[in-house]
Every structure is written in structure tokens, then in C-alpha cells.
Design a protein around this motif. Structure first.
Motif, mmCIF file in Angstrom:
data_model
loop_
_atom_site.group_PDB
_atom_site.id
_atom_site.type_symbol
_atom_site.label_atom_id
_atom_site.label_comp_id
_atom_site.label_asym_id
_atom_site.label_seq_id
_atom_site.Cartn_x
_atom_site.Cartn_y
_atom_site.Cartn_z
ATOM 1 N N THR A 1 -53.903 4.376 -20.998
ATOM 2 C CA THR A 1 -54.115 2.966 -21.050
ATOM 3 C C THR A 1 -54.877 2.644 -19.848
ATOM 4 O O THR A 1 -54.749 3.376 -18.547
ATOM 5 C CB THR A 1 -52.748 2.290 -21.359
ATOM 6 O OG1 THR A 1 -51.928 2.610 -19.928
ATOM 7 C CG2 THR A 1 -52.178 2.869 -22.534
ATOM 8 N N TYR A 2 -55.387 1.399 -19.827
ATOM 9 C CA TYR A 2 -56.215 0.707 -18.872
ATOM 10 C C TYR A 2 -56.135 -0.778 -19.160
ATOM 11 O O TYR A 2 -56.059 -1.150 -20.339
ATOM 12 C CB TYR A 2 -57.378 1.543 -18.002
ATOM 13 C CG TYR A 2 -58.610 1.407 -19.124
ATOM 14 C CD1 TYR A 2 -59.297 0.243 -19.227
ATOM 15 C CD2 TYR A 2 -58.552 2.635 -19.965
ATOM 16 C CE1 TYR A 2 -60.673 0.583 -20.000
ATOM 17 C CE2 TYR A 2 -59.678 2.679 -20.739
ATOM 18 C CZ TYR A 2 -60.731 1.523 -20.739
ATOM 19 O OH TYR A 2 -61.720 1.772 -21.687
ATOM 20 N N GLY A 3 -56.881 -1.517 -17.997
ATOM 21 C CA GLY A 3 -56.973 -2.977 -18.518
ATOM 22 C C GLY A 3 -58.315 -3.494 -18.464
ATOM 23 O O GLY A 3 -59.266 -2.926 -18.074
ATOM 24 N N GLN A 4 -58.427 -4.472 -19.413
ATOM 25 C CA GLN A 4 -59.702 -5.326 -19.295
ATOM 26 C C GLN A 4 -59.433 -6.707 -19.719
ATOM 27 O O GLN A 4 -59.121 -7.505 -20.453
ATOM 28 C CB GLN A 4 -60.836 -4.848 -20.520
ATOM 29 C CG GLN A 4 -62.006 -5.609 -20.750
ATOM 30 C CD GLN A 4 -62.969 -5.246 -21.748
ATOM 31 O OE1 GLN A 4 -62.358 -5.679 -22.993
ATOM 32 N NE2 GLN A 4 -63.705 -4.544 -21.815
ATOM 33 N N ASN A 5 -59.629 -7.190 -18.357
ATOM 34 C CA ASN A 5 -58.889 -8.910 -17.964
ATOM 35 C C ASN A 5 -57.649 -9.090 -18.639
ATOM 36 O O ASN A 5 -56.590 -8.277 -18.126
ATOM 37 C CB ASN A 5 -60.193 -9.775 -18.782
ATOM 38 C CG ASN A 5 -61.459 -9.506 -17.920
ATOM 39 O OD1 ASN A 5 -61.361 -9.285 -16.823
ATOM 40 N ND2 ASN A 5 -62.576 -9.615 -18.579
ATOM 41 N N ASP A 6 -57.560 -9.678 -19.709
ATOM 42 C CA ASP A 6 -56.066 -10.072 -20.330
ATOM 43 C C ASP A 6 -55.720 -9.092 -21.420
ATOM 44 O O ASP A 6 -54.722 -9.326 -21.928
ATOM 45 C CB ASP A 6 -56.004 -11.490 -20.924
ATOM 46 C CG ASP A 6 -56.398 -12.386 -19.851
ATOM 47 O OD1 ASP A 6 -55.978 -12.380 -18.614
ATOM 48 O OD2 ASP A 6 -56.887 -13.639 -20.071
ATOM 49 N N LYS A 7 -56.471 -7.995 -21.670
ATOM 50 C CA LYS A 7 -56.381 -7.137 -22.749
ATOM 51 C C LYS A 7 -56.255 -5.667 -22.328
ATOM 52 O O LYS A 7 -56.539 -5.201 -21.193
ATOM 53 C CB LYS A 7 -57.429 -7.132 -23.716
ATOM 54 C CG LYS A 7 -57.595 -8.365 -24.588
ATOM 55 C CD LYS A 7 -58.539 -8.383 -25.624
ATOM 56 C CE LYS A 7 -58.846 -9.597 -26.231
ATOM 57 N NZ LYS A 7 -60.031 -9.537 -27.428
ATOM 58 N N LEU A 8 -55.032 -5.341 -22.944
ATOM 59 C CA LEU A 8 -54.861 -3.578 -22.465
ATOM 60 C C LEU A 8 -55.536 -2.779 -23.523
ATOM 61 O O LEU A 8 -55.706 -3.096 -24.795
ATOM 62 C CB LEU A 8 -53.245 -3.341 -22.746
ATOM 63 C CG LEU A 8 -52.908 -2.050 -22.529
ATOM 64 C CD1 LEU A 8 -52.810 -1.596 -21.142
ATOM 65 C CD2 LEU A 8 -51.297 -1.808 -22.873
ATOM 66 N N VAL A 9 -56.216 -1.700 -22.939
ATOM 67 C CA VAL A 9 -57.000 -0.881 -23.583
ATOM 68 C C VAL A 9 -56.288 0.358 -23.885
ATOM 69 O O VAL A 9 -55.540 0.885 -22.952
ATOM 70 C CB VAL A 9 -58.327 -0.375 -23.164
ATOM 71 C CG1 VAL A 9 -59.143 0.523 -23.694
ATOM 72 C CG2 VAL A 9 -59.309 -1.873 -22.727
ATOM 73 N N ILE A 10 -56.421 1.102 -24.919
ATOM 74 C CA ILE A 10 -55.365 2.157 -25.555
ATOM 75 C C ILE A 10 -56.473 3.026 -25.938
ATOM 76 O O ILE A 10 -57.396 3.070 -26.917
ATOM 77 C CB ILE A 10 -54.529 1.916 -26.634
ATOM 78 C CG1 ILE A 10 -53.569 0.914 -26.289
ATOM 79 C CG2 ILE A 10 -53.880 3.301 -27.093
ATOM 80 C CD1 ILE A 10 -52.776 0.410 -27.367
ATOM 81 N N LYS A 11 -56.713 4.500 -25.169
ATOM 82 C CA LYS A 11 -57.712 5.361 -25.396
ATOM 83 C C LYS A 11 -56.836 6.561 -26.145
ATOM 84 O O LYS A 11 -55.923 7.075 -25.506
ATOM 85 C CB LYS A 11 -58.249 5.848 -24.266
ATOM 86 C CG LYS A 11 -59.094 7.114 -24.302
ATOM 87 C CD LYS A 11 -59.748 7.586 -23.044
ATOM 88 C CE LYS A 11 -60.613 8.672 -23.093
ATOM 89 N NZ LYS A 11 -60.985 9.295 -21.967
ATOM 90 N N ALA A 12 -56.829 6.569 -27.448
ATOM 91 C CA ALA A 12 -56.119 7.563 -28.314
ATOM 92 C C ALA A 12 -56.982 8.697 -28.674
ATOM 93 O O ALA A 12 -58.031 8.496 -29.346
ATOM 94 C CB ALA A 12 -55.587 7.041 -29.461
ATOM 95 N N GLY A 13 -56.590 10.150 -28.399
ATOM 96 C CA GLY A 13 -57.400 11.199 -28.712
ATOM 97 C C GLY A 13 -56.878 11.404 -30.252
ATOM 98 O O GLY A 13 -55.677 11.576 -30.329
#
Length: 466
Positions: free
Chosen positions: A326-338
């Protein structure tokens, strides 16, 4: 939320979509700098009996002395006035009622001619009266207590009596004029003592200074409460059931700061002018913060999802989750799923994090594929858009942060229950309602911020008149 999916090894010609850019609106210190308008109350309670005792201690013995026999009304008198017995005091709303017993000595000049014999000289007499005074209390913008006292009535406990050669000298009317002319000496003494014994400004300045002092709320969380006062209000001084009461409200902004060392005490401005209001606000807010690092969020999510399989189009396609970051992009949480299986690569999803007060969990809403990922899926794995993958991820991507908030509230509540600032000065308060604010994403953490609302009083029990 939007999901980005990076596909590789599905087709040798497949171009991996770009990962959503990592961007942040806030730093950790920005969250702690968020301020909340609050009111710190300072109850004022002065027992009338205590005020009565103080006034009696100051007003005693000789009150005034008139040494001149001649006055503007040509009364051939001189007098001394003493307090005869303790002053009695009753308070009703914004007024004081005083009963002042006085002993009076008068030396009266006489000139009589009994049986044609001219006789003149001076004769002494003592008598006593009971004066009833009414005093109206008021406050000025510079915190000075003002009382305006006037004589309501008086009666004779014993009357003046002067006899010369068996003849009564009519001095009662002369004494009455003398008393009426000199009552202001008594009312001035009462006004002076009321002002001295309800000395608000000195004590409010102490409260104003203390309100700027950082307070350790939770040592285990290194949490400090910092208040930036902006103004002061006060309800009128009113008496009920033998106690003179008021509430002083110190309005300001509260901050909850995490710091191993005590935050610096800010420069303290001059005590503002008093503003009288019918009611002082009593809402007090502090922030309760729970945080999860992106590494921890990824670890928890990987433990929850790794090995979970998803089927699409009646089993024609299958994918298995291998990792979550996970990491952030402004107000949104980014989920990187393999993923591995029918496609091998990474899936990027974006959603808005929020604190769910019912479940006390950090949750996501609106989870969806990132635009670049969506475009890649349409070209190579359109079936992935038809399944429940994004919705299942949204449903299960939760983090139990309620325990942190509950523990923080409990610790802060214990601190506020009876926090000793200095000898004789206590902070007493209760926190009641928990109101979610929002979730903030910083480069290091996911912050869940809620407000704890309640009432907090600064009790200056050990200081004069409080």
C-alpha cells in the motif's frame, strides 16, 4: 477507488501499465497541527459565608470619626461610629443585602434656659442603630469588580438621649442628619471590601497563564494537549443557595501533539478584556489519533489475502493473490496486489480510506481499478472486470484501529479526571462522544483521526476567591 493492474508474463508482448504516482497532501506534522475550537471552563464559586467573614475581618472597630462641632447644617455635634457586632450578609442573584449594626457616640452642644437660667455646654451620649444596605455587583471589561452600595433603611436599636437639668435635648433629628451625611463612609468601606475579596483579575490571569501550559495526556503514547487560547468570556456573578457563582470560559484551539519531550510553551499574550455572556460554551475537543504504517498495512493485508483464489466466468479463469502493498496518492490509498494464475503481474486499486465508527476499523470505499490498469485489462484480460475481485478486496481491506483509539481515550480520560497542574490547580474533565473526523495519508502513515468531545474545567481551588 481505482485499481491499476500491471500485467507481465501474461503475454510476452504485454506492456505493463504504469503504477499510480505516489503523492501526499499532508506530512505527519500537519496532522498534529490541526486545531479544534474548544472551551476550557473555569468555575468561580465563592461561599457567601466566606465573603462575610472576610468583610467582618476588615471592617472592625472605629469606622469613622467626625471631630468638628460645626458642619454645613450647623449641627452642634461631633461623633464616632464603631461596628457594634458582626455584619450579616445575604446574597440574592446579583445583589448583596447587608445588615450593619453600629454603636455611635455623640457629643452634642446645648444651650437651654430652664427657669430663666441660661445654660450651655456639651453632653455625651451613646446609642446604636442597625443599617440595611443593598449592593449591586458589576464587572468592567478590565476584570474589576464594582459594587454600588446604598442605604436601604435603618432603625434605632437604642435612641440618643441627652438631658440637661431634667430637660431632654432634641438631638435625634440632628443625629439623623449627621448619619445621612456620613453613610457614604460605610458604603465606601463595603464597596472596597467587596472589590478586594472578589479579586477576579489576578486569578483569571493565573488561569490564562496555565491554559497555555502543555499537558501530558498519555505518557505511553507520548501525547500532549496544547491549547492556544483566543479569548475569555464570563457569565454574570449570581448568588444562589449561599454561594456566589460564575463560569469563566477560556476559548481557544486544542491540539493533540505526539512528542517525546514537552512541547515548548508559546508566548503568552496579555489577558483579553472581559466579555460578559449569558452562557459560556462548554464543548471541549481533543483529537484521538491511530496510525498504521504502509509496511504494517501491507503485512496485515498480505497475511489476510495471500493464497486466496478468485474464479471468473464459471472457472474459466483463476487468479491467486501473492502479495499486497500500500501507499498513498493524495486522498486515496493505492493497493498493489500481486497475482498469479490466468494472469501474472500486479493489480493496482485505489480507494478512499475512512474510519468506520461502528466497526472501529479503518476501511475503504469506492475501490476500483486505476485508469491505466483498466485500459490494460480491457486489452488483455477483460474477464477480470466482470468478477467480484475489486468488491471483495474492498470488503476485506480493513484494519482494526479501534483499539488504539479506545486505549487513547481511556488514558486521556484518566489524565483529565484529576490532573494536577500545580498545587491548588486541577484539570477536571470527562470525554463522552467520539466523532470521526477523516483519514489522512502521509508519506509514512495512514492516520485515522477522531474527535473526543466532552467538558473540561480548570479548577483553581487553592487560590483566593475560587
Amino acid at each position: 477507488m481505482i485499481v491499476g493492474i500491471c500485467l507481465w508474463q501474461c503475454q510476452s508482448s504485454q506492456t505493463s501499465p504504469k503504477a499510480p504516482m505516489e503523492e501526499y497532501k499532508y506530512l505527519d506534522k500537519d496532522i498534529q497541527n490541526e486545531k479544534h475550537l474548544s472551551a476550557l471552563n473555569v468555575p468561580v464559586e465563592i461561599p457567601i459565608s466566606e465573603l462575610e467573614t472576610q468583610i467582618n475581618a476588615k471592617i472592625k472597630g472605629l469606622i469613622y470619626e467626625d471631630k468638628s462641632y460645626e458642619d454645613d447644617d450647623r449641627d452642634n455635634l461631633k461623633a464616632k461610629v464603631w461596628k457594634l457586632s458582626p455584619i450579616k450578609m445575604v446574597a440574592l442573584e446579583s445583589s448583596f443585602l447587608f445588615e450593619v449594626p453600629l454603636k455611635i457616640w455623640v457629643s452634642a452642644g446645648y444651650n437651654v434656659s430652664p427657669l430663666g437660667i441660661n445654660m450651655s455646654g456639651y453632653k455625651d451620649t451613646e446609642f446604636s442603630i442597625r443599617i440595611r444596605l443593598i449592593s449591586k455587583i458589576g464587572l468592567t471589561p478590565d476584570w474589576t469588580v464594582r459594587s454600588e452600595t446604598y442605604v436601604d433603611s435603618y432603625d434605632w436599636i437604642s435612641e440618643p438621649n441627652v438631658k440637661v437639668a431634667g430637660i431632654n435635648i432634641p438631638i435625634k433629628s440632628m443625629v439623623s442628619r449627621l448619619l445621612n451625611k456620613n453613610f457614604d463612609k460605610i458604603t465606601e468601606a463595603i464597596d472596597q471590601q467587596v472589590a478586594e475579596n472578589i479579586e477576579l483579575k489576578k486569578n483569571v490571569e493565573v488561569a490564562w497563564q496555565l491554559a497555555h501550559e502543555p499537558v501530558m495526556l498519555a505518557k505511553e503514547f507520548d501525547t500532549w494537549l496544547v491549547i492556544k487560547p483566543t479569548g475569555v468570556t464570563m457569565t454574570p456573578l449570581l448568588a444562589k443557595n449561599g454561594v456566589l457563582r460564575s463560569v469563566i470560559g477560556i476559548n481557544g484551539y486544542t491540539q493533540t501533539i505526539t512528542s517525546v519531550v514537552k512541547p515548548p510553551k508559546p508566548e503568552i499574550p496579555k489577558l483579553p478584556d472581559l466579555k460578559i455572556v449569558d452562557k459560556v460554551a462548554d464543548n471541549f475537543k481533543v483529537s484521538l489519533i491511530s496510525l498504521v504504517s504502509y509496511e504494517e498495512a501491507g503485512r496485515l493485508a498480505t497475511a489476510r489475502f495471500k493464497g486466496e483464489k478468485f474464479s471468473f466466468l464459471n472457472g474459466q479463469y483463476q487468479v491467486e493473490v501473492t502479495s499486497v502493498e500500500t501507499y498513498g496518492q493524495n486522498d486515496k490509498l493505492v493497493i498493489k496486489a500481486g497475482l498469479k494464475g490466468s494472469i501474472n503481474g500486479f493489480v493496482y486499486l485505489k480507494g478512499i480510506p475512512y474510519y468506520d465508527a461502528v466497526t472501529q476499523q479503518l476501511s475503504l470505499r469506492g475501490l476500483d481499478y486505476d485508469l491505466d490498469t483498466r485500459n490494460s485489462i480491457i486489452k488483455t484480460a477483460n474477464w477480470l472486470l466482470q468478477g467480484q475481485f475489486a468488491r471483495m478486496m474492498e470488503k476485506k481491506m480493513v484494519f482494526p484501529v479501534g483499539g488504539q483509539i479506545t486505549d487513547a481515550k481511556k488514558t486521556i480520560q484518566q489524565a483529565l479526571a484529576n490532573y494536577k497542574v500545580i498545587d491548588g490547580v486541577l484539570i477536571k474533565g470527562t470525554l463522552t462522544e467520539i466523532l470521526p473526523d477523516k483519514v489522512y495519508l502521509t508519506p509514512q502513515h495512514i492516520y485515522s483521526v477522531v474527535f473526543a468531545e466532552g467538558k473540561v474545567n480548570l479548577r483553581v481551588d487553592g487560590l483566593k476567591s475560587f
